[in-house]
Design a protein around this motif. Structure first.
Motif, PDB file in Angstrom:
ATOM      1  N   LEU A  38       0.812  -1.207   0.000  1.00 59.95           N
ATOM      2  CA  LEU A  38       0.000   0.000   0.000  1.00 59.95           C
ATOM      3  C   LEU A  38       0.851   1.265   0.000  1.00 59.95           C
ATOM      4  O   LEU A  38       0.364   2.338  -0.345  1.00 59.95           O
ATOM      5  CB  LEU A  38      -0.915   0.015   1.235  1.00 59.95           C
ATOM      6  N   GLU A  39       2.116   1.147   0.372  1.00 60.11           N
ATOM      7  CA  GLU A  39       2.968   2.323   0.484  1.00 60.11           C
ATOM      8  C   GLU A  39       3.449   2.786  -0.890  1.00 60.11           C
ATOM      9  O   GLU A  39       3.689   1.981  -1.786  1.00 60.11           O
ATOM     10  CB  GLU A  39       4.176   2.025   1.370  1.00 60.11           C
ATOM     11  N   ALA A  40       3.616   4.099  -1.009  1.00 63.15           N
ATOM     12  CA  ALA A  40       4.124   4.678  -2.255  1.00 63.15           C
ATOM     13  C   ALA A  40       5.632   4.502  -2.344  1.00 63.15           C
ATOM     14  O   ALA A  40       6.292   4.104  -1.391  1.00 63.15           O
ATOM     15  CB  ALA A  40       3.760   6.164  -2.310  1.00 63.15           C
ATOM     16  N   GLU A 236      10.792  13.842   8.504  1.00 56.47           N
ATOM     17  CA  GLU A 236       9.668  14.747   8.344  1.00 56.47           C
ATOM     18  C   GLU A 236       8.434  13.999   7.866  1.00 56.47           C
ATOM     19  O   GLU A 236       8.515  13.017   7.141  1.00 56.47           O
ATOM     20  CB  GLU A 236      10.023  15.864   7.359  1.00 56.47           C
ATOM     21  N   GLY A 237       7.290  14.491   8.253  1.00 51.96           N
ATOM     22  CA  GLY A 237       6.020  13.903   7.836  1.00 51.96           C
ATOM     23  C   GLY A 237       4.902  14.475   8.683  1.00 51.96           C
ATOM     24  O   GLY A 237       5.057  14.638   9.896  1.00 51.96           O
ATOM     25  N   SER A 238       3.789  14.796   8.055  1.00 50.25           N
ATOM     26  CA  SER A 238       2.681  15.398   8.782  1.00 50.25           C
ATOM     27  C   SER A 238       1.911  14.326   9.531  1.00 50.25           C
ATOM     28  O   SER A 238       1.856  13.159   9.120  1.00 50.25           O
ATOM     29  CB  SER A 238       1.747  16.125   7.818  1.00 50.25           C
ATOM     30  N   ALA A 239       1.277  14.734  10.618  1.00 50.28           N
ATOM     31  CA  ALA A 239       0.452  13.807  11.372  1.00 50.28           C
ATOM     32  C   ALA A 239      -0.680  13.273  10.503  1.00 50.28           C
ATOM     33  O   ALA A 239      -1.037  12.088  10.595  1.00 50.28           O
ATOM     34  CB  ALA A 239      -0.102  14.491  12.615  1.00 50.28           C
ATOM     35  N   ASP A 240      -1.248  14.120   9.647  1.00 51.49           N
ATOM     36  CA  ASP A 240      -2.348  13.680   8.783  1.00 51.49           C
ATOM     37  C   ASP A 240      -1.901  12.553   7.857  1.00 51.49           C
ATOM     38  O   ASP A 240      -2.655  11.594   7.623  1.00 51.49           O
ATOM     39  CB  ASP A 240      -2.880  14.852   7.952  1.00 51.49           C
ATOM     40  N   ALA A 241      -0.679  12.656   7.333  1.00 55.12           N
ATOM     41  CA  ALA A 241      -0.177  11.602   6.444  1.00 55.12           C
ATOM     42  C   ALA A 241       0.013  10.291   7.201  1.00 55.12           C
ATOM     43  O   ALA A 241      -0.314   9.216   6.685  1.00 55.12           O
ATOM     44  CB  ALA A 241       1.139  12.050   5.806  1.00 55.12           C
ATOM     45  N   TYR A 242       0.516  10.383   8.415  1.00 50.72           N
ATOM     46  CA  TYR A 242       0.702   9.168   9.212  1.00 50.72           C
ATOM     47  C   TYR A 242      -0.646   8.556   9.583  1.00 50.72           C
ATOM     48  O   TYR A 242      -0.820   7.329   9.568  1.00 50.72           O
ATOM     49  CB  TYR A 242       1.511   9.474  10.474  1.00 50.72           C
ATOM     50  N   ILE A 243      -1.601   9.392   9.935  1.00 51.86           N
ATOM     51  CA  ILE A 243      -2.929   8.887  10.292  1.00 51.86           C
ATOM     52  C   ILE A 243      -3.561   8.158   9.114  1.00 51.86           C
ATOM     53  O   ILE A 243      -4.124   7.071   9.267  1.00 51.86           O
ATOM     54  CB  ILE A 243      -3.825  10.051  10.771  1.00 51.86           C
ATOM     55  N   ALA A 245      -1.983   6.719   6.629  1.00 49.25           N
ATOM     56  CA  ALA A 245      -1.242   5.474   6.397  1.00 49.25           C
ATOM     57  C   ALA A 245      -1.681   4.389   7.369  1.00 49.25           C
ATOM     58  O   ALA A 245      -1.894   3.232   6.980  1.00 49.25           O
ATOM     59  CB  ALA A 245       0.262   5.731   6.529  1.00 49.25           C
ATOM     60  N   PHE A 246      -1.860   4.749   8.623  1.00 47.62           N
ATOM     61  CA  PHE A 246      -2.287   3.744   9.603  1.00 47.62           C
ATOM     62  C   PHE A 246      -3.760   3.368   9.414  1.00 47.62           C
ATOM     63  O   PHE A 246      -4.164   2.251   9.753  1.00 47.62           O
ATOM     64  CB  PHE A 246      -2.018   4.234  11.023  1.00 47.62           C
ATOM     65  N   ARG A 247      -4.568   4.273   8.869  1.00 45.33           N
ATOM     66  CA  ARG A 247      -5.958   3.907   8.554  1.00 45.33           C
ATOM     67  C   ARG A 247      -5.989   2.806   7.502  1.00 45.33           C
ATOM     68  O   ARG A 247      -6.731   1.818   7.635  1.00 45.33           O
ATOM     69  CB  ARG A 247      -6.725   5.137   8.045  1.00 45.33           C
ATOM     70  N   LYS A 248      -5.160   2.958   6.452  1.00 38.06           N
ATOM     71  CA  LYS A 248      -5.084   1.927   5.416  1.00 38.06           C
ATOM     72  C   LYS A 248      -4.541   0.619   5.992  1.00 38.06           C
ATOM     73  O   LYS A 248      -5.006  -0.471   5.645  1.00 38.06           O
ATOM     74  CB  LYS A 248      -4.191   2.405   4.273  1.00 38.06           C
ATOM     75  N   HIS A 249      -3.554   0.754   6.844  1.00 40.86           N
ATOM     76  CA  HIS A 249      -2.978  -0.408   7.524  1.00 40.86           C
ATOM     77  C   HIS A 249      -4.077  -1.165   8.275  1.00 40.86           C
ATOM     78  O   HIS A 249      -4.216  -2.392   8.166  1.00 40.86           O
ATOM     79  CB  HIS A 249      -1.898   0.096   8.485  1.00 40.86           C
ATOM     80  N   ALA A 250      -4.871  -0.413   9.034  1.00 41.81           N
ATOM     81  CA  ALA A 250      -5.928  -1.023   9.840  1.00 41.81           C
ATOM     82  C   ALA A 250      -6.990  -1.681   8.972  1.00 41.81           C
ATOM     83  O   ALA A 250      -7.533  -2.732   9.325  1.00 41.81           O
ATOM     84  CB  ALA A 250      -6.564   0.037  10.734  1.00 41.81           C
ATOM     85  N   GLU A 251      -7.278  -1.066   7.838  1.00 39.30           N
ATOM     86  CA  GLU A 251      -8.317  -1.580   6.942  1.00 39.30           C
ATOM     87  C   GLU A 251      -7.966  -2.975   6.443  1.00 39.30           C
ATOM     88  O   GLU A 251      -8.826  -3.856   6.346  1.00 39.30           O
ATOM     89  CB  GLU A 251      -8.474  -0.615   5.768  1.00 39.30           C
TER      90      GLU A 251
END
Length: 386
Positions: A38-40, A236-243, A245-251
């Motif tokens: 799923l990661e770019a 570097e990385g925004s909290a929104d981007a991490y959230i 990524a983890f949403r997709k992970h959880a899915e």
């Protein structure tokens, strides 16, 4: 032939066919490979070959363009040049999975490891340059990263002439059948046992509330806290981007991705540990902390090690790379992981003395950290190439 291997993360095999070869190696499992795809930054695939004597061999692969790999730990050109060693071109095929930093050559049980390595080596080297994530050709390099010593030895026996480069130490904490108390006894030093007991006591007295959740119910907290930890260490990385990524992970992960959340009262969590339990092993995946709100109670070691170590039936904690000293003090054993250039005519061929010097210096730096690190190193796995 080559393009077919990049149809999906398993190269067209079913999950059952792939997992029959992965045989309990979690970071090479169908579940994990589908998750990291799923990661770019690259195109995930699965290289597999039928063996003349029967059975099959396989390995995860990823197609990346020059400067396209988003994960700095997988940019082999940067990794080698930073070590003062020659490198193949930056673009090509990564022979490994893209998260987890522990790669394996896979084969049908009972297949000779050198035969499997030889068939995979031939397939990797004859693979046409695949298409990368932007649609451009990935490049000519073929580089295996985070291989175990056993797989490096098999590939060398199968004909690889380049010398493997030490990348890192992989930490494993073994929990004996007697559980927590017996584990403490394995640490040997009474000082180290007192340290661990003191850290547990401080955490218990700090007033924290620890909750067990599945990731789909906690991904916003995990994303926010993981971003804070990555930023603390210069990533570097925004909290929104991490959230996201983890949403997709959880899915995809469902109930398999579990989280420990650490809070004070009803305030938002100050810490988290994301892990996956596979059989009797806990694989520690991510930690995150709101550092300004911590209470100096060994929050990291309690969430990441001490609480998982006391879960019923757990026999191993895979703690991964980085901070080997702290892990060794808490009973980890340290196994080497290697980069092995499989590119035909590798620039590392003929540079055996330089690579050995690098590997020896790497090992010397580890042993200089503390007697605990020296004791934790599995010497037989390091000595062949240092």
């Amino acid at each position: 032939m080559g393009a077919d291997y990049f149809t999906d993360p398993l190269g067209g095999l079913t999950d059952a066919e792939w997992d029959g070869m992965a045989d309990g190696r979690f970071y090479s499992s169908a579940f994990w490979l589908r998750l990291v795809a799923l990661e770019a930054g690259a195109v995930s695939g699965g290289l597999h070959v039928d063996l003349p004597g029967g059975g099959r061999a396989a390995v995860p692969v990823a197609a990346t363009e020059p400067d396209g790999m988003s994960n700095p730990h997988l940019r082999w050109h940067d990794v080698l040049t930073e070590r003062g060693l020659p490198s193949p071109p930056a673009g090509g095929v990564l022979v490994a999975q893209r998260r987890g930093y522990l790669a394996h050559l896979l084969a049908t049980p009972g297949v000779d490891s050198v035969d499997a390595a030889g068939a995979l080596l031939e397939a990797v080297r004859s693979l046409p340059d695949p298409v990368g994530p932007s649609g451009s050709t990935a490049g000519p390099a073929r580089v295996a990263m985070y291989l175990t010593t056993a797989d490096v030895l098999a590939l060398r026996a199968a004909g690889v002439r380049s010398m493997p480069v030490a990348l890192t130490a992989d930490a494993w904490l073994g929990i004996p059948p007697g559980g927590w108390e017996e584990w403490l006894e394995t640490m040997g030093s009474s000082h180290r046992r007192r340290r661990v007991r003191s850290e547990v006591r401080k955490f218990e007295q700090a007033g924290y509330r620890v909750e067990h959740r599945v990731l789909r119910d906690a991904y916003t907290h995990v994303g926010r806290l993981a971003a804070r930890t990555e930023q603390r260490y210069g990533i570097e990385g925004s909290a929104d981007a991490y959230i996201e990524a983890f949403r997709k992970h959880a899915e995809l992960a469902g109930d398999r991705a579990e989280v420990l959340l650490c809070s004070v009262g009803d305030e938002p969590p100050v810490g988290c540990c994301l892990y996956v339990r596979d059989g009797d092993t806990v694989y520690l995946r991510a930690v995150g902390f709101d550092y300004e709100r911590l209470r100096g109670a060994a929050e990291y070691f309690n969430l990441a090690y001490y609480i998982p170590a006391r879960m019923p039936g757990v026999r191993w904690l895979h703690a991964g790379i980085a901070t080997p000293g702290g892990k060794a003090l808490r009973g980890a054993e340290l196994r080497p992981l290697w980069l092995l250039d499989l590119t035909p005519g590798s620039p590392l061929e003929g540079r055996e003395n330089d690579v050995r010097a690098h590997n020896a210096a790497f090992l010397d730096r580890l042993t200089a950290e503390s007697p605990a690190v020296t004791k934790a190193l599995l010497a037989d796995e390091w000595k062949s190439f240092c």
